[in-house]
Write a protein that holds these residues in place. Structure first.
Motif, PDB file in Angstrom:
ATOM      1  N   ASP A 163      -1.977  -5.608  -1.092  1.00 38.58           N
ATOM      2  CA  ASP A 163      -1.900  -5.179  -2.497  1.00 38.58           C
ATOM      3  C   ASP A 163      -2.072  -3.662  -2.622  1.00 38.58           C
ATOM      4  OD1 ASP A 163      -1.466  -7.715  -3.540  1.00 38.58           O
ATOM      5  OD2 ASP A 163      -3.599  -8.142  -3.796  1.00 38.58           O
ATOM      6  N   LEU A 164      -3.017  -3.102  -1.880  1.00 40.87           N
ATOM      7  CA  LEU A 164      -3.247  -1.657  -1.944  1.00 40.87           C
ATOM      8  C   LEU A 164      -2.028  -0.888  -1.447  1.00 40.87           C
ATOM      9  CD1 LEU A 164      -6.940  -1.457  -0.664  1.00 40.87           C
ATOM     10  CD2 LEU A 164      -6.139  -1.062  -3.002  1.00 40.87           C
ATOM     11  N   ALA A 165      -1.404  -1.383  -0.389  1.00 40.68           N
ATOM     12  CA  ALA A 165      -0.214  -0.726   0.139  1.00 40.68           C
ATOM     13  C   ALA A 165       0.925  -0.765  -0.874  1.00 40.68           C
ATOM     14  CB  ALA A 165       0.210  -1.390   1.450  1.00 40.68           C
ATOM     15  N   ALA A 166       1.086  -1.902  -1.536  1.00 41.91           N
ATOM     16  CA  ALA A 166       2.143  -2.025  -2.536  1.00 41.91           C
ATOM     17  C   ALA A 166       1.885  -1.139  -3.741  1.00 41.91           C
ATOM     18  CB  ALA A 166       2.267  -3.491  -2.978  1.00 41.91           C
TER      19      ALA A 166
ATOM     20  N   GLY B 251      -2.599  -8.381  -6.759  1.00 40.75           N
ATOM     21  CA  GLY B 251      -1.297  -8.973  -7.083  1.00 40.75           C
ATOM     22  C   GLY B 251      -0.135  -8.011  -6.941  1.00 40.75           C
ATOM     23  N   ALA B 252      -0.401  -6.765  -6.543  1.00 44.66           N
ATOM     24  CA  ALA B 252       0.675  -5.765  -6.441  1.00 44.66           C
ATOM     25  C   ALA B 252       1.708  -6.133  -5.391  1.00 44.66           C
ATOM     26  CB  ALA B 252       0.083  -4.391  -6.131  1.00 44.66           C
ATOM     27  N   ALA B 253       1.271  -6.754  -4.291  1.00 41.86           N
ATOM     28  CA  ALA B 253       2.219  -7.129  -3.238  1.00 41.86           C
ATOM     29  C   ALA B 253       3.266  -8.109  -3.761  1.00 41.86           C
ATOM     30  CB  ALA B 253       1.464  -7.740  -2.056  1.00 41.86           C
ATOM     31  N   GLU B 254       2.829  -9.034  -4.594  1.00 40.90           N
ATOM     32  CA  GLU B 254       3.774  -9.997  -5.174  1.00 40.90           C
ATOM     33  C   GLU B 254       4.673  -9.316  -6.201  1.00 40.90           C
ATOM     34  OE1 GLU B 254       3.722 -14.317  -7.496  1.00 40.90           O
ATOM     35  OE2 GLU B 254       1.862 -13.438  -6.752  1.00 40.90           O
TER      36      GLU B 254
ATOM     37  N   ASP C 196       5.491 -12.332   4.770  1.00 39.92           N
ATOM     38  CA  ASP C 196       5.590 -11.889   3.374  1.00 39.92           C
ATOM     39  C   ASP C 196       4.716 -10.674   3.097  1.00 39.92           C
ATOM     40  OD1 ASP C 196       7.437 -13.786   2.781  1.00 39.92           O
ATOM     41  OD2 ASP C 196       6.066 -15.150   1.763  1.00 39.92           O
ATOM     42  N   ALA C 197       3.658 -10.498   3.872  1.00 40.15           N
ATOM     43  CA  ALA C 197       2.792  -9.334   3.707  1.00 40.15           C
ATOM     44  C   ALA C 197       3.293  -8.141   4.513  1.00 40.15           C
ATOM     45  CB  ALA C 197       1.365  -9.686   4.129  1.00 40.15           C
ATOM     46  N   GLY C 198       4.426  -8.307   5.183  1.00 40.23           N
ATOM     47  CA  GLY C 198       4.977  -7.217   5.979  1.00 40.23           C
ATOM     48  C   GLY C 198       4.305  -7.059   7.319  1.00 40.23           C
ATOM     49  N   LEU C 199       3.718  -8.151   7.819  1.00 39.13           N
ATOM     50  CA  LEU C 199       3.009  -8.097   9.091  1.00 39.13           C
ATOM     51  C   LEU C 199       3.598  -9.114  10.067  1.00 39.13           C
ATOM     52  CD1 LEU C 199      -0.678  -7.984   7.785  1.00 39.13           C
ATOM     53  CD2 LEU C 199       0.612  -6.068   8.746  1.00 39.13           C
ATOM     54  N   SER C 200       3.765  -8.699  11.302  1.00 41.43           N
ATOM     55  CA  SER C 200       4.169  -9.648  12.331  1.00 41.43           C
ATOM     56  C   SER C 200       2.985 -10.558  12.638  1.00 41.43           C
ATOM     57  CB  SER C 200       4.603  -8.912  13.602  1.00 41.43           C
ATOM     58  OG  SER C 200       3.491  -8.273  14.209  1.00 41.43           O
ATOM     59  N   THR C 201       3.249 -11.652  13.297  1.00 42.18           N
ATOM     60  CA  THR C 201       2.177 -12.584  13.671  1.00 42.18           C
ATOM     61  C   THR C 201       1.136 -11.897  14.543  1.00 42.18           C
ATOM     62  OG1 THR C 201       3.743 -14.434  13.588  1.00 42.18           O
ATOM     63  CG2 THR C 201       1.686 -14.795  14.784  1.00 42.18           C
TER      64      THR C 201
ATOM     65  N   THR D 100      10.992  -4.645  -3.741  1.00 42.76           N
ATOM     66  CA  THR D 100      11.256  -3.231  -3.502  1.00 42.76           C
ATOM     67  C   THR D 100      11.768  -3.011  -2.077  1.00 42.76           C
ATOM     68  OG1 THR D 100       8.993  -2.771  -2.765  1.00 42.76           O
ATOM     69  CG2 THR D 100       9.449  -2.574  -5.134  1.00 42.76           C
ATOM     70  N   PHE D 101      12.402  -1.857  -1.878  1.00 45.63           N
ATOM     71  CA  PHE D 101      12.921  -1.545  -0.540  1.00 45.63           C
ATOM     72  C   PHE D 101      11.798  -1.426   0.481  1.00 45.63           C
ATOM     73  CE2 PHE D 101      13.866   1.703   2.671  1.00 45.63           C
ATOM     74  CZ  PHE D 101      14.943   1.096   3.313  1.00 45.63           C
ATOM     75  N   ALA D 102      10.693  -0.782   0.091  1.00 45.82           N
ATOM     76  CA  ALA D 102       9.579  -0.594   1.021  1.00 45.82           C
ATOM     77  C   ALA D 102       9.050  -1.936   1.511  1.00 45.82           C
ATOM     78  CB  ALA D 102       8.463   0.204   0.355  1.00 45.82           C
TER      79      ALA D 102
END
Length: 256
Positions: free
Chosen positions: A139-142, A206-209, A97-102, A214-216
């Motif tokens: 969150d910062l990335a989002a 909370g920006a990631a949530e 969910d955070a856009g990271l692989s294990t 979004t597409f990104a």
């Protein structure tokens, strides 16, 4: 008046011979074209076979490398987080969910955890603080764009005293500010750095949530899922590849 008839006769043997030669030449040309066509088809098939084999080899190595990366990151997580490694492994497994692989989550956790430990963070606090920083990176990335990995790397840089990367995310940290925070609150360098970052990134929490649809964000999740799938597939081949590598190493020793 009687009609006049004119009969034209001549020797047509030369004309007929020329026609036969033309037909023979056309026949030879057709044969040459046919042979060239068959040769081209054979060459194209050979090229396709080579290309297919190369693509298959590349795909095989990609899944093996993904599995090897995951294996290494899991071992490193155990070494750094010790009794809390189970918690971190579970967090890594659900980092999609955070856009990271294990594997990527594990690598980031190891880097941040090692830094925090070296800066005085107690072992029992290592896992929650590391998780908090990775969540903040998401969150910062989002909020500001880019990938979670880039944001986490910027956070990691601040613990090395490199403050320029984090400015991309609206955070300004300076060595003097860290020292002042440490003196005023009687806390460690790691705690002071985290406090300064947290204070200045409150709007991003909370920006990631919020940006989940979004597409990104979706693209990062796709990339993470694809890498996880590669790693899962490659795990079946790791023991075989490891044995093969050992056999080749032993063989190489014969020529030393």
């Amino acid at each position: 008046m009687k009609p006049i008839s004119v009969v034209v006769t001549g020797d047509t043997r030369q004309f007929q011979a020329a026609m036969r030669q033309t037909e023979q030449s056309l026949g030879r040309l057709e044969g040459s074209v046919d042979r060239a066509s068959r040769s081209t088809t054979t060459a194209l098939r050979a090229m396709a076979a080579v290309g297919g084999a190369y693509a298959l080899a590349q795909g095989f190595m990609a899944v093996v490398n993904a599995a090897s990366r995951l294996e290494q990151s899991q071992g490193a997580v155990t070494a750094v987080f010790k009794d809390q490694s189970g918690v971190m492994q579970a967090a890594a497994a659900s980092a999609h969910d955070a856009g990271l692989s294990t594997a990527a989550y594990g690598e980031m956790a190891v880097r941040l955890g090692s830094q925090l430990k070296n800066l005085g963070v107690a072992q029992q606090n290592l896992a929650p603080q590391t998780q908090g920083l990775i969540d903040l990176g998401a969150d910062l990335a989002a909020q500001f764009g880019g990938t979670t990995q880039d944001a986490v790397e910027a956070l990691s840089a601040t613990f090395r005293g490199e403050y320029d990367p984090i400015e991309k995310y609206g955070v300004t940290v300076r060595a003097t500010a860290v020292q002042a925070k440490m003196a005023a609150e009687g806390i460690s360098q790691a705690q002071a750095t985290v406090a300064l970052i947290t204070e200045q990134s409150a709007d991003a929490l909370g920006a990631a949530e919020r940006e989940y649809d979004t597409f990104a964000s979706a693209q990062q999740r796709f990339n993470a899922s694809f890498e996880n799938a590669q790693a899962a597939l490659g795990q079946a081949f790791l023991p075989i590849v490891a044995k093969l590598a050992d056999a080749l190493a032993s063989l190489a020793q014969l020529f030393v």
